[in-house]
Design a protein around this motif. Structure first.
Motif, PDB file in Angstrom:
ATOM      1  N   ARG A 102       7.642 -26.334 -11.795  1.00 52.94           N
ATOM      2  CA  ARG A 102       7.445 -26.448 -10.348  1.00 52.94           C
ATOM      3  C   ARG A 102       6.207 -25.649  -9.984  1.00 52.94           C
ATOM      4  O   ARG A 102       5.747 -24.813 -10.761  1.00 52.94           O
ATOM      5  CB  ARG A 102       8.690 -25.939  -9.631  1.00 52.94           C
ATOM      6  CG  ARG A 102       9.914 -26.800  -9.986  1.00 52.94           C
ATOM      7  CD  ARG A 102      11.174 -26.380  -9.283  1.00 52.94           C
ATOM      8  NE  ARG A 102      11.441 -24.957  -9.410  1.00 52.94           N
ATOM      9  CZ  ARG A 102      11.703 -24.147  -8.388  1.00 52.94           C
ATOM     10  NH1 ARG A 102      11.756 -24.630  -7.166  1.00 52.94           N
ATOM     11  NH2 ARG A 102      11.940 -22.874  -8.592  1.00 52.94           N
ATOM     12  N   PHE A 103       5.653 -25.882  -8.787  1.00 54.37           N
ATOM     13  CA  PHE A 103       4.373 -25.266  -8.426  1.00 54.37           C
ATOM     14  C   PHE A 103       4.398 -23.751  -8.620  1.00 54.37           C
ATOM     15  O   PHE A 103       3.451 -23.163  -9.135  1.00 54.37           O
ATOM     16  CB  PHE A 103       3.991 -25.631  -6.984  1.00 54.37           C
ATOM     17  CG  PHE A 103       2.614 -25.166  -6.615  1.00 54.37           C
ATOM     18  CD1 PHE A 103       1.490 -25.704  -7.234  1.00 54.37           C
ATOM     19  CD2 PHE A 103       2.424 -24.171  -5.663  1.00 54.37           C
ATOM     20  CE1 PHE A 103       0.208 -25.277  -6.925  1.00 54.37           C
ATOM     21  CE2 PHE A 103       1.154 -23.726  -5.341  1.00 54.37           C
ATOM     22  CZ  PHE A 103       0.037 -24.286  -5.967  1.00 54.37           C
ATOM     23  N   ASP A 154      10.501 -34.463 -10.120  1.00 58.47           N
ATOM     24  CA  ASP A 154      10.807 -33.041  -9.946  1.00 58.47           C
ATOM     25  C   ASP A 154      10.435 -32.288 -11.217  1.00 58.47           C
ATOM     26  O   ASP A 154      10.642 -32.797 -12.323  1.00 58.47           O
ATOM     27  CB  ASP A 154      12.310 -32.840  -9.696  1.00 58.47           C
ATOM     28  CG  ASP A 154      12.739 -33.448  -8.360  1.00 58.47           C
ATOM     29  OD1 ASP A 154      11.862 -33.896  -7.609  1.00 58.47           O
ATOM     30  OD2 ASP A 154      13.957 -33.489  -8.111  1.00 58.47           O
ATOM     31  N   THR A 157       5.057 -31.098 -11.629  1.00 60.40           N
ATOM     32  CA  THR A 157       4.046 -31.041 -10.567  1.00 60.40           C
ATOM     33  C   THR A 157       2.643 -31.342 -11.074  1.00 60.40           C
ATOM     34  O   THR A 157       1.859 -32.004 -10.388  1.00 60.40           O
ATOM     35  CB  THR A 157       4.082 -29.636  -9.908  1.00 60.40           C
ATOM     36  OG1 THR A 157       5.436 -29.380  -9.540  1.00 60.40           O
ATOM     37  CG2 THR A 157       3.209 -29.564  -8.676  1.00 60.40           C
ATOM     38  N   ASN A 160       2.409 -35.096 -11.671  1.00 61.13           N
ATOM     39  CA  ASN A 160       2.397 -35.779 -10.374  1.00 61.13           C
ATOM     40  C   ASN A 160       1.012 -35.725  -9.726  1.00 61.13           C
ATOM     41  O   ASN A 160       0.605 -36.644  -9.018  1.00 61.13           O
ATOM     42  CB  ASN A 160       3.394 -35.121  -9.410  1.00 61.13           C
ATOM     43  CG  ASN A 160       4.827 -35.199  -9.914  1.00 61.13           C
ATOM     44  OD1 ASN A 160       5.140 -36.045 -10.744  1.00 61.13           O
ATOM     45  ND2 ASN A 160       5.684 -34.317  -9.422  1.00 61.13           N
ATOM     46  N   THR A 161       0.291 -34.639  -9.984  1.00 57.58           N
ATOM     47  CA  THR A 161      -1.010 -34.436  -9.355  1.00 57.58           C
ATOM     48  C   THR A 161      -2.121 -35.162 -10.114  1.00 57.58           C
ATOM     49  O   THR A 161      -2.901 -35.914  -9.526  1.00 57.58           O
ATOM     50  CB  THR A 161      -1.337 -32.917  -9.333  1.00 57.58           C
ATOM     51  OG1 THR A 161      -0.239 -32.240  -8.724  1.00 57.58           O
ATOM     52  CG2 THR A 161      -2.614 -32.627  -8.582  1.00 57.58           C
TER      53      THR A 161
END
Ligand code: NDP
Length: 265
Positions: A102-103, A154, A157, A160-161
């Motif tokens: 996660r970020f 989820d 990240t 996803n980016t």
């Protein structure tokens, strides 16, 4: 259906295991000569041997060690591939997966590393091979990306980016090169049974305090098909897109995900 791949030459990056390996095997089964590429020489040797065991003539399979994060390693690939097979008609770009998390668990350097591994590698390889494809008036490029291009996942990240950049890159290439009969696509795997996925399972089971089987069961519940993909199910589409049968198709982004991505493209 004869895909018309006999006589063509394919270079598949990141192909000593997983989805890349399945793509190389499928292209070879359809009659293409293939060059496998990855970092570890011994794993590459085993990957080539597994193609021979599957009935592919040894002369149809070559290997090349290369780390796709290294610009000079990619720049050296055309010379090696042309020396081995005289040409490259098909390029499949692929590499390992970006760091999971996660970020709050990630650093800017994790994003930068994935830009090099997953995006710049594909841009550099395209740059290296596309001029000869244009010259010969025939080329196919498939970028293996991820379902995260359509539906963020989820705990992934970085993926996803970075993957989203392929939407614009591939569409731009498709427009620029279609008149030269060089056709370009994104193929986006969903959850697929590979080494990478096993590592992701372990990572999530540790961070969530559950078992790997529970992580897998959660994924299977989310996927309308109710199961993970086999690498060959991704490879089948890649071989089709690289073939003569897909001669009027370019610029597509197709998820092979058992129905996971719900958005309307
Ligand atoms: P695997 O880990 O099974 O295979 C990765 C392959 O890439 C190996 O052959 C590896 O060999 C090679 N590779 C890794 N890093 C480099 C590098 N720097 N230079 C050259 N080759 C490299 O992964 P998958 O097949 O599962 O995944 C392939 C891609 O698809 C990844 O980007 C992944 O994120 C993506 N994806 C996978 C999904 C899945 O569920 N499996 C879902 C969605 C996307 P070596 O280490 O020897 O270099």
């Amino acid at each position: 259906m004869d895909l018309g791949l006999r006589g063509h030459v394919a270079l598949v990056l990141g192909s000593s295991s997983g989805i890349g390996h399945a793509c190389a095997l499928e292209l070879a089964r359809e009659g293409a000569r293939v060059m496998l590429c990855a970092r570890d020489e011994e794993r590459l040797r085993r990957a080539a041997a597994s193609l021979h065991e599957a009935g592919i003539e040894p002369a149809y399979v070559k290997t090349q060690v290369a780390d796709v994060t290294q610009a000079d390693a990619i720049a050296a690939l055309p010379k090696r591939a042309y020396a081995a097979f005289g040409k490259v008609d098909i390029l499949v770009t692929n590499a390992g997966g970006p760091k999971a998390g996660r970020f709050e668990e990630l650093t800017p350097e994790d994003f930068e590393a994935s830009v090099q591994l997953n995006l710049m590698s594909a841009i550099r390889a395209t740059r290296a091979f596309i001029p000869r494809m244009v010259e010969q008036g025939w080329g196919r490029i498939v970028h293996l990306t991820s379902v995260s291009i359509r539906q963020p996942i989820d705990d992934l990240t970085v993926s996803n980016t970075v993957r989203s950049a392929f939407l614009g890159f591939t569409r731009s290439l498709a427009t620029e090169y279609a008149r030269h009969n060089v056709l370009v696509h994104n193929v986006c795997p969903g959850y697929t049974r590979t080494e990478r996925l096993r590592h992701l399972e372990e990572h999530l089971s540790q961070t969530r305090g559950c078992t790997a089987a529970e992580v897998r069961a959660e994924w299977e519940t989310m996927i309308p098909a109710g199961r993970l993909a086999a690498p060959e199910e991704i490879a089948g589409l890649v071989a089709f897109l690289c073939s003569e049968r897909a001669s009027y198709l370019t610029g597509t982004t197709i998820c092979v995900d058992g129905g996971l991505a719900r958005g309307i493209p």
